[in-house]
Write an enzyme that holds these catalytic residues in place. Structure first.
Site, PDB file in Angstrom:
ATOM      1  CG  HIS A 239      -1.981   0.996   1.457  1.00 43.76           C
ATOM      2  ND1 HIS A 239      -1.734   2.439   1.663  1.00 43.76           N
ATOM      3  CD2 HIS A 239      -3.326   0.976   0.996  1.00 43.76           C
ATOM      4  CE1 HIS A 239      -2.780   2.983   1.672  1.00 43.76           C
ATOM      5  NE2 HIS A 239      -3.789   2.150   1.168  1.00 43.76           N
ATOM      6  CB  CYS A 277      -4.448   3.255  -2.121  1.00 43.53           C
ATOM      7  SG  CYS A 277      -5.598   4.384  -1.020  1.00 43.53           S
ATOM      8  CG  HIS A 304      -7.563   0.596  -0.771  1.00 42.27           C
ATOM      9  ND1 HIS A 304      -6.675   0.980   0.402  1.00 42.27           N
ATOM     10  CD2 HIS A 304      -7.712  -0.561  -0.504  1.00 42.27           C
ATOM     11  CE1 HIS A 304      -6.549  -0.170   1.092  1.00 42.27           C
ATOM     12  NE2 HIS A 304      -7.043  -1.090   0.780  1.00 42.27           N
ATOM     13  CG  ASP A 356      -9.380   3.521   1.501  1.00 41.26           C
ATOM     14  OD1 ASP A 356      -9.590   3.060   2.636  1.00 41.26           O
ATOM     15  OD2 ASP A 356      -8.377   3.953   1.117  1.00 41.26           O
ATOM     16  CG  HIS A 357     -11.106   6.113   4.156  1.00 41.24           C
ATOM     17  ND1 HIS A 357      -9.863   7.113   4.251  1.00 41.24           N
ATOM     18  CD2 HIS A 357     -10.459   5.033   4.450  1.00 41.24           C
ATOM     19  CE1 HIS A 357      -8.856   6.584   4.474  1.00 41.24           C
ATOM     20  NE2 HIS A 357      -9.130   5.239   4.833  1.00 41.24           N
ATOM     21  CE1 TYR A 374     -11.628   1.467   5.839  1.00 36.81           C
ATOM     22  CE2 TYR A 374     -10.592   2.741   7.402  1.00 36.81           C
ATOM     23  CZ  TYR A 374     -10.507   2.084   6.309  1.00 36.81           C
ATOM     24  OH  TYR A 374      -9.515   1.867   5.437  1.00 36.81           O
TER      25      TYR A 374
HETATM   26  C1  DNO Z   1      -6.452   3.252   5.700  1.00 34.95           C
HETATM   27  C2  DNO Z   1      -5.947   2.292   5.081  1.00 34.95           C
HETATM   28  C3  DNO Z   1      -4.461   1.703   5.517  1.00 34.95           C
HETATM   29  C4  DNO Z   1      -4.109   0.485   4.906  1.00 34.95           C
HETATM   30  C5  DNO Z   1      -2.954   0.065   5.325  1.00 34.95           C
HETATM   31  C6  DNO Z   1      -2.306  -1.126   4.424  1.00 34.95           C
HETATM   32  O1  DNO Z   1      -7.343   3.676   5.456  1.00 34.95           O
HETATM   33  O2  DNO Z   1      -5.880   2.310   3.831  1.00 34.95           O
HETATM   34  O3  DNO Z   1      -4.652   1.620   7.153  1.00 34.95           O
HETATM   35  O4  DNO Z   1      -5.082  -0.506   5.257  1.00 34.95           O
HETATM   36  O5  DNO Z   1      -1.868   1.066   5.145  1.00 34.95           O
HETATM   37  O6  DNO Z   1      -1.322  -1.817   5.199  1.00 34.95           O
END
Ligand code: DNO
Length: 394
Positions: A239, A277, A304, A356-357, A374
């Site tokens: 990531h 991401c 993501h 993501d989020h 989340y």
């Molecule tokens: C945050 C996430 C991170 C991700 C880690 C992967 O929202 O994208 O916590 O899970 O960095 O190791």
């Protein structure tokens, strides 16, 4: 795409039924209860799978755990210090044990000390939704007045330090507490909640540690882990740093296209891949997310999708909904779909993806126990917007 939703396990206020209602079919989770560095036993992984299966029935959508996010990498591995040998052995065993349970994708990161960083967890948007925000000046305030770090002029411009000083003077104790909480452990998935003393101690362990040192240690880590991943048919997915800019004076080495070139070339293998991401990469104005996608598309093992808006100073940002930020999701989703098509000659066509989020919205704003970023409703809205784009694009 495999439509997935992150779930923090049985203690997550967001339930598996909530996830099912979002239209996701896959669950991304981790054994967060196991301290970083310890080996995950086959039975502990099985137990989590059984928990997920308990709520699967012939009457509902059967959720499946497709990606482990994350197996966190202990700081001693990043530093190659103390008991790092044992920790690497544990990591290898964990990767193998995951595969024995038929999970074949692992997301991880290589950020020193902290995982992701924000300075505000309840930034009010014009819509009344609450978003996560990263403000560059607040980070300087955190470093200078909360951590009381010295020599900041080496890393920040005089004007930035000046603005930080002025702003600090008008901040209340409550503002400072909020800032401290946001940076040092208000976020879910943080490996550890640090006290100021512990945080400073960690900074000392990284003193004089350069980007080159950390890169070398990541390479050594890959040299040991990737062969085990290959053997077990596991795809590792590193990531990006979030945000992908230097923080606290410690190295960051997974921030841009060149960093990924180095990492993915360090050990050439199908098992050495990336988590694309969009939101993390787009929060550095110098990153061209489409170019990064295009360059490494065959190495993307996990996606993501979230969006950000970079602010006037070009260094701060807040998280927008999927359609309103700097990233053009219609364009990106077209690129993802065409990559999936390209892969369709192979067996694995669908790339796991999770929204993501999300913003904190509606009833979630009244809840006390939430994981910032989340909540269920905001992410469900995100996934819905994405599903709209997915079905409207070829
Ligand atoms: C945050 C996430 C991170 C991700 C880690 C992967 O929202 O994208 O916590 O899970 O960095 O190791």
């Amino acid at each position: 795409m495999e439509l997935s939703f992150r779930w923090y396990g049985p203690k997550d206020p967001v339930t598996l039924s909530d996830i099912r209602q979002s239209n996701a079919e896959f669950v991304v989770t981790s054994l967060h209860q196991i301290p970083t560095g310890e080996k995950w036993k086959i039975d502990s992984i099985k137990k989590r799978i059984n928990f997920i299966n308990k709520y699967n029935s012939k009457f509902n959508v059967n959720l499946k755990w497709n990606v482990v996010e994350s197996i966190p990498v202990h700081n001693n591995i990043k530093l190659r210090d103390n008991n790092f040998r044992k920790l690497i052995d544990n990591y290898k065993d964990t990767v193998a044990n995951i595969a024995k349970n038929k999970i074949h994708t692992v997301c991880y990161n290589f950020m020193p000390i902290v995982d992701w960083t924000r300075t505000q967890l309840d930034y009010k948007l014009p819509t009344d939704g609450l978003a996560l925000r990263f403000n560059y000046i607040q980070i300087i305030i955190f470093e200078k007045f909360i951590l009381k770090l010295k020599n900041l002029e080496k890393r920040y411009k005089p004007k930035e330090l000046d603005v930080a000083k002025k702003l600090y003077k008008i901040m209340t104790q409550k503002d400072l507490n909020n800032l401290k909480k946001s940076v040092m452990g208000g976020l879910p998935a943080a490996e550890k909640k640090y006290s100021i003393t512990e945080f400073k101690k960690m900074l000392i362990s990284y003193k004089d540690f350069t980007d080159e040192d950390l890169k070398q240690n990541l390479k050594e880590f890959l040299n040991e882990i990737i062969p085990v991943a290959e053997e077990n048919n596991v795809k590792m997915a590193i990531h990006p740093d979030d945000p992908p800019i230097p923080l606290f004076g410690v190295p960051r080495i997974v921030s841009n296209l060149d960093d990924y070139k180095y990492i993915l070339n360090s050990y050439k293998s199908e098992s050495n891949g990336m988590t694309f991401c969009a939101g993390s990469l787009a929060s550095n104005i110098n990153n061209d997310v489409y170019k990064i996608f295009e360059t490494f598309k065959n190495k993307i093992n996990f996606i993501h999708l979230r969006n950000v808006k970079i602010e006037k100073d070009k260094k701060s940002f807040y998280e927008t909904n999927h359609l309103n930020g700097d990233v053009d999701f219609v364009k990106l989703i077209k690129m993802i779909k065409s990559e999936e098509k390209r892969r369709s000659t192979n067996k694995k066509t669908h790339i796991p993806m999770r929204p993501d989020h999300g913003h904190c919205l509606l009833d979630d704003q009244k809840k006390k126990n939430i994981n910032p970023g989340y909540t269920a409703i905001g992410r469900m809205m995100g996934l819905s917007e994405l599903r709209g784009i997915i079905s409207a694009t070829k």
